[in-house]
Scaffold this motif. Structure first.
Motif, PDB file in Angstrom:
ATOM      1  N   CYS A 191     -21.109   8.583  24.820  1.00 31.95           N
ATOM      2  CA  CYS A 191     -20.795   8.675  23.392  1.00 31.95           C
ATOM      3  C   CYS A 191     -19.491   7.933  23.118  1.00 31.95           C
ATOM      4  O   CYS A 191     -18.553   7.993  23.923  1.00 31.95           O
ATOM      5  N   CYS A 196     -17.144   8.667  21.351  1.00 35.47           N
ATOM      6  CA  CYS A 196     -15.960   9.526  21.183  1.00 35.47           C
ATOM      7  C   CYS A 196     -15.194   9.699  22.483  1.00 35.47           C
ATOM      8  O   CYS A 196     -14.046  10.142  22.472  1.00 35.47           O
ATOM      9  N   CYS A 230     -19.740  15.555  17.311  1.00 32.68           N
ATOM     10  CA  CYS A 230     -18.459  14.878  17.178  1.00 32.68           C
ATOM     11  C   CYS A 230     -18.563  13.922  15.985  1.00 32.68           C
ATOM     12  O   CYS A 230     -19.588  13.856  15.319  1.00 32.68           O
ATOM     13  N   LYS A 246     -25.413  15.823  25.694  1.00 37.44           N
ATOM     14  CA  LYS A 246     -25.658  16.335  24.339  1.00 37.44           C
ATOM     15  C   LYS A 246     -27.032  16.983  24.253  1.00 37.44           C
ATOM     16  O   LYS A 246     -27.981  16.504  24.878  1.00 37.44           O
ATOM     17  N   HIS A 277     -22.626  17.654  21.609  1.00 36.07           N
ATOM     18  CA  HIS A 277     -22.053  17.732  22.959  1.00 36.07           C
ATOM     19  C   HIS A 277     -22.110  19.155  23.489  1.00 36.07           C
ATOM     20  O   HIS A 277     -21.791  20.101  22.756  1.00 36.07           O
TER      21      HIS A 277
HETATM   22 ZN   LIG Z   1     -19.204  12.229  20.971  1.00 36.37          ZN
END
Ligand SMILES: [Zn+2]
Length: 427
Positions: free
Chosen positions: A313, A315, A253, A321, A260
């Motif tokens: 994460c 994001c 990402c 991950k 991921h």
């Molecule tokens: Zn991420």
């Protein structure tokens, strides 16, 4: 062109940001569904189940899969030779397919009539691809499935595909320039070749080309190369990982720090000897189960070695991950009960610029494994006790097994020697 926000958002918010408990239940349901389907429609999978004395009703979720053997690429090749074209792994008759792909082997792969797999499209979105991007696909469209999957997936995001395939660098640059291509798909090394060629043609990479995002795969992406290319083109470059057989398994990402797991497939990291999942952070083989009814591969062993992390994460995606691909499973050695792989040894050595060449030698003294990192130093005679102690600490920290360091004269190690030399004999 209007400015796109390429740094946040998701293709499938519900699936990608699912609460981990809900995801576990979702995956349990999907696993039961595909196991039941494959048992009925794919004779090769039925044979796998029968070999271990298992009925579909015995598989109640992800945890029960650990009892099933892993199917490797070599198994597919053998099965296909016995039963063409798909070795009993296709879940649909040939007559209902759209394409038949041919991967090196040769391995035949069923291509479904309606491409509904969203995993590459998730990866594109995470890499910053957005609706309206003009995307040049420089992967090979000849026989193999990958570029076709990417073409279908670009459509899911709303991008326009320019299917240029490999090679013809000068023509590729011309197309990129004249069409105002905003997204690149290909290998990192080909993007570097494009940069060279474009500059050679007198083009300014930032002004004359409009690249904003890049999706790279199929090769290692050194961080130095990523940042160099991002800087030269003024673009974002993200990578992903998958195989022709099982499709996309993981992707980066905007925030990096690993790849991921793709939502809507099951990725496991397992002990290559027992097939049991390993703990977070431990190296193991990446094994995938996909929910594609045309090609329902269950516990397919990629042969690639990685580790996973569940660290949150920025994001907002909640999938774990893969930290990075560490090498191939057949290069792994078990020392004192722990898997040691060439990537780990390289990681140790790279911390010490003094080291010019190295090899990890594994021997046995009585019933004990002994691991020695044999090193040649840049400066002859520079290997003191202090360096030795620091290196041994790094071995313990990174490989999680204690080992010793031995300094040898320059020229002792054969040029291009393998990273791990396992000298133990077991007879
Ligand atoms: Zn991420």
């Amino acid at each position: 062109m209007e400015q796109k926000d390429r740094t946040q958002g998701y293709l499938l918010p519900e699936l990608e940001t699912m609460d981990p408990q809900a995801r576990a239940e979702y995956l349990d349901r999907k696993v039961v569904e595909i196991v039941t389907y494959a048992y009925e429609h794919a004779p090769a999978f039925r044979a796998v189940m029968e070999r271990v004395g298992c009925q579909p009703g015995d598989i109640k979720g992800v945890a029960d899969l650990a009892g099933l053997p892993i199917t490797e690429k070599a198994d597919l090749v053998n099965l296909q030779r016995q039963s063409l074209p798909f070795g009993g792994w296709a879940g649909e008759p040939v007559s209902s397919l759209r394409r038949i792909y041919v991967s090196p082997g040769p391995i035949y792969e069923p291509g479904e009539a309606e491409y509904e797999d969203t995993r590459w499209a998730q990866a594109f979105y995470a890499a910053g691809f957005r609706k309206g991007d003009i995307a040049q696909v420089t992967f090979n469209f000849n026989m193999v499935p990958f570029a076709f999957m990417l073409d279908e997936s670009l459509r899911q995001v709303g991008c326009i595909c320019v299917p240029t395939g490999v090679g013809q660098t000068e023509l590729q640059v011309q197309i990129m320039h004249e069409l105002g291509v905003t997204a690149y798909l290909g290998t990192p090394s080909f993007l570097a070749a494009i940069a060279e060629k474009a500059e050679g043609m007198g083009l300014d990479l930032k002004k004359d080309l409009k690249l904003e995002v890049g999706f790279v795969a199929a090769e290692m992406l050194p961080e130095s190369l990523r940042s160099e290319l991002e800087e030269r083109f003024g673009m974002l470059i993200r990578q992903s990982y998958g195989t022709a057989d099982v499709g996309c398994l993981s992707y980066e990402c905007y925030h990096l720090g690993g790849m991921h797991f793709a939502a809507d497939c099951l990725v496991e990291v397992v002990d290559p000897e027992t097939g049991r999942p390993v703990e977070e952070g431990q190296p193991g083989e990446v094994v995938a189960t996909v929910f594609n009814k045309s090609y329902p591969l269950i516990r397919f062993g990629t042969g690639d070695l990685s580790a996973f992390t569940t660290e949150p994460c920025a994001c907002g995606r909640t999938t774990p991950k893969l930290t990075r691909i560490l090498g191939r499973v057949d290069q792994v050695t078990k020392v004192k009960g722990m898997f040691v792989h060439p990537g780990g040894v390289q990681q140790v050595a790279s911390k010490f610029p003094e080291v010019m060449a190295y090899q990890l030698v594994v021997t046995r003294e009585g019933h004990r494994d002994v691991m020695t990192l044999v090193c040649e130093l840049a400066e002859e005679g520079a290997g003191g006790e202090d360096l030795k102690a620091r290196m041994e600490a790094a071995i313990k920290e990174i490989l999680r097994v204690s080992g010793q360091v031995e300094f040898v004269e320059r020229g002792t190690l054969p040029e291009g020697c393998k990273v791990i030399d396992d000298r133990r004999s077991w007879d």
